[in-house]
Each structure stands twice: as C-alpha cells, then as structure tokens.
Design a protein around this motif. Structure first.
Motif, PDB file in Angstrom:
ATOM      1  N   SER A  82       0.831  -1.211   0.000  1.00  0.00           N
ATOM      2  CA  SER A  82       0.000   0.000   0.000  1.00  0.00           C
ATOM      3  C   SER A  82       0.863   1.258   0.000  1.00  0.00           C
ATOM      4  O   SER A  82       0.656   2.178   0.786  1.00  0.00           O
ATOM      5  N   LEU A  83       1.824   1.266  -0.875  1.00  0.00           N
ATOM      6  CA  LEU A  83       2.779   2.373  -0.910  1.00  0.00           C
ATOM      7  C   LEU A  83       2.114   3.688  -1.291  1.00  0.00           C
ATOM      8  O   LEU A  83       1.173   3.723  -2.105  1.00  0.00           O
ATOM      9  N   LYS A  84       2.640   4.743  -0.689  1.00  0.00           N
ATOM     10  CA  LYS A  84       2.129   6.092  -0.917  1.00  0.00           C
ATOM     11  C   LYS A  84       3.258   6.965  -1.458  1.00  0.00           C
ATOM     12  O   LYS A  84       4.436   6.684  -1.215  1.00  0.00           O
ATOM     13  N   PRO A  85       2.909   8.039  -2.138  1.00  0.00           N
ATOM     14  CA  PRO A  85       3.966   8.959  -2.593  1.00  0.00           C
ATOM     15  C   PRO A  85       4.850   9.438  -1.436  1.00  0.00           C
ATOM     16  O   PRO A  85       6.052   9.651  -1.637  1.00  0.00           O
ATOM     17  N   ALA A  86       4.285   9.547  -0.251  1.00  0.00           N
ATOM     18  CA  ALA A  86       5.062   9.983   0.916  1.00  0.00           C
ATOM     19  C   ALA A  86       6.116   8.970   1.325  1.00  0.00           C
ATOM     20  O   ALA A  86       7.006   9.281   2.127  1.00  0.00           O
ATOM     21  N   ASP A  87       6.040   7.758   0.802  1.00  0.00           N
ATOM     22  CA  ASP A  87       7.056   6.739   1.093  1.00  0.00           C
ATOM     23  C   ASP A  87       8.285   6.876   0.200  1.00  0.00           C
ATOM     24  O   ASP A  87       9.273   6.160   0.394  1.00  0.00           O
ATOM     25  N   THR A  88       8.215   7.778  -0.757  1.00  0.00           N
ATOM     26  CA  THR A  88       9.352   7.998  -1.650  1.00  0.00           C
ATOM     27  C   THR A  88      10.554   8.479  -0.861  1.00  0.00           C
ATOM     28  O   THR A  88      10.475   9.477  -0.133  1.00  0.00           O
ATOM     29  N   ALA A  89      11.657   7.761  -0.992  1.00  0.00           N
ATOM     30  CA  ALA A  89      12.862   8.088  -0.235  1.00  0.00           C
ATOM     31  C   ALA A  89      13.977   7.136  -0.636  1.00  0.00           C
ATOM     32  O   ALA A  89      13.738   6.139  -1.336  1.00  0.00           O
ATOM     33  N   VAL A  90      15.159   7.455  -0.176  1.00  0.00           N
ATOM     34  CA  VAL A  90      16.258   6.494  -0.244  1.00  0.00           C
ATOM     35  C   VAL A  90      16.199   5.669   1.044  1.00  0.00           C
ATOM     36  O   VAL A  90      16.173   6.244   2.138  1.00  0.00           O
ATOM     37  N   TYR A  91      16.159   4.362   0.892  1.00  0.00           N
ATOM     38  CA  TYR A  91      16.060   3.459   2.036  1.00  0.00           C
ATOM     39  C   TYR A  91      17.436   2.854   2.336  1.00  0.00           C
ATOM     40  O   TYR A  91      18.136   2.399   1.429  1.00  0.00           O
ATOM     41  N   TYR A  92      17.768   2.864   3.618  1.00  0.00           N
ATOM     42  CA  TYR A  92      19.066   2.365   4.069  1.00  0.00           C
ATOM     43  C   TYR A  92      18.872   1.237   5.074  1.00  0.00           C
ATOM     44  O   TYR A  92      17.991   1.300   5.935  1.00  0.00           O
ATOM     45  N   CYS A  93      19.745   0.280   4.987  1.00  0.00           N
ATOM     46  CA  CYS A  93      19.789  -0.799   5.960  1.00  0.00           C
ATOM     47  C   CYS A  93      20.861  -0.474   6.998  1.00  0.00           C
ATOM     48  O   CYS A  93      21.937   0.034   6.646  1.00  0.00           O
ATOM     49  N   ARG A  94      20.568  -0.727   8.267  1.00  0.00           N
ATOM     50  CA  ARG A  94      21.512  -0.452   9.346  1.00  0.00           C
ATOM     51  C   ARG A  94      21.604  -1.663  10.267  1.00  0.00           C
ATOM     52  O   ARG A  94      20.589  -2.235  10.626  1.00  0.00           O
TER      53      ARG A  94
END
Length: 114
Positions: A82-94
């Motif tokens: 259920s992705l939203k435009p607000a989920d747009t980002a660079v995702y990082y694993c830590r």
C-alpha cells in the motif's frame, strides 16, 4: 558489510520488497533496521528487528510494512505494501553491533509515483 537491494519505481498502492544481505551472521548484531531519507528531510527509522526477533515500526508505516529476516541467508527484508507517494525516499539498511557501533548499507531508492 551490508548490501541493500530491491528499490525501484512503483505506483501508489503498489508493493515492493527490499533486501539487506549481511556478510556476517545477523545474530552478531543487536538489531537491524531500515531507515529512509526523503529529499530535504532527516533520515528516519522505518522498522527494526532485534536479535530476539522483536519488531518495531514507525507509526507512518504500521500495518503496511513488514520487517522480517532469514537467518540462514543473513538477510533482512522489508515488505512494503500500500505504498504512498510519501514513502518515496532512499532506504538504508543499518546493523547495530553495539551501542554507538552501527554499520550502514548503501541506499536504495524507492519512488512511489503514478
């Protein structure tokens, strides 16, 4: 070393799955998590999973995102629905080896747009 993958372009309402493969046993880490950083914003925690398997999520993704792990593959996943435009980002694993000792993977871009 952490290797993140799985980002891409998806339409609103769609799904994506991110993977973070570690070069060592993920039990070596206190916890592992996914963060994201949108353009012009600070990096924020999205979801995390502890060595014992407990999970926590940002309020904005609860009920839509699921963090999981495959111990045999030393990999942590982030299933995003259920992705939203607000989920747009660079995702990082830590990966957190100890308090104050964090390892970061390279980012993977997630773009939610029609």
């Amino acid at each position: 070393q952490l290797q993140a993958s799985g980002g891409g372009l998806v339409q609103p309402g769609g799904s994506l799955s991110l993977s973070c493969a570690a070069s060592a046993s993920i039990f070596a880490f206190m916890d592992m998590g996914w963060y994201r950083q949108a353009l012009g914003k600070q990096r924020e925690l999205v979801a995390a999973i502890t060595r014992g398997g407990s999970t926590n999520y940002a309020d904005s993704v609860k009920g839509r995102f699921t963090i999981s792990r495959d111990i045999a593959k030393n990999t942590v996943y982030l299933q995003m629905n259920s992705l939203k435009p607000a989920d747009t980002a660079v995702y990082y694993c830590r990966a957190r080896a100890a308090i104050g000792v964090d390892y970061w993977g390279q980012g993977t871009l997630v773009t939610v747009s029609s």
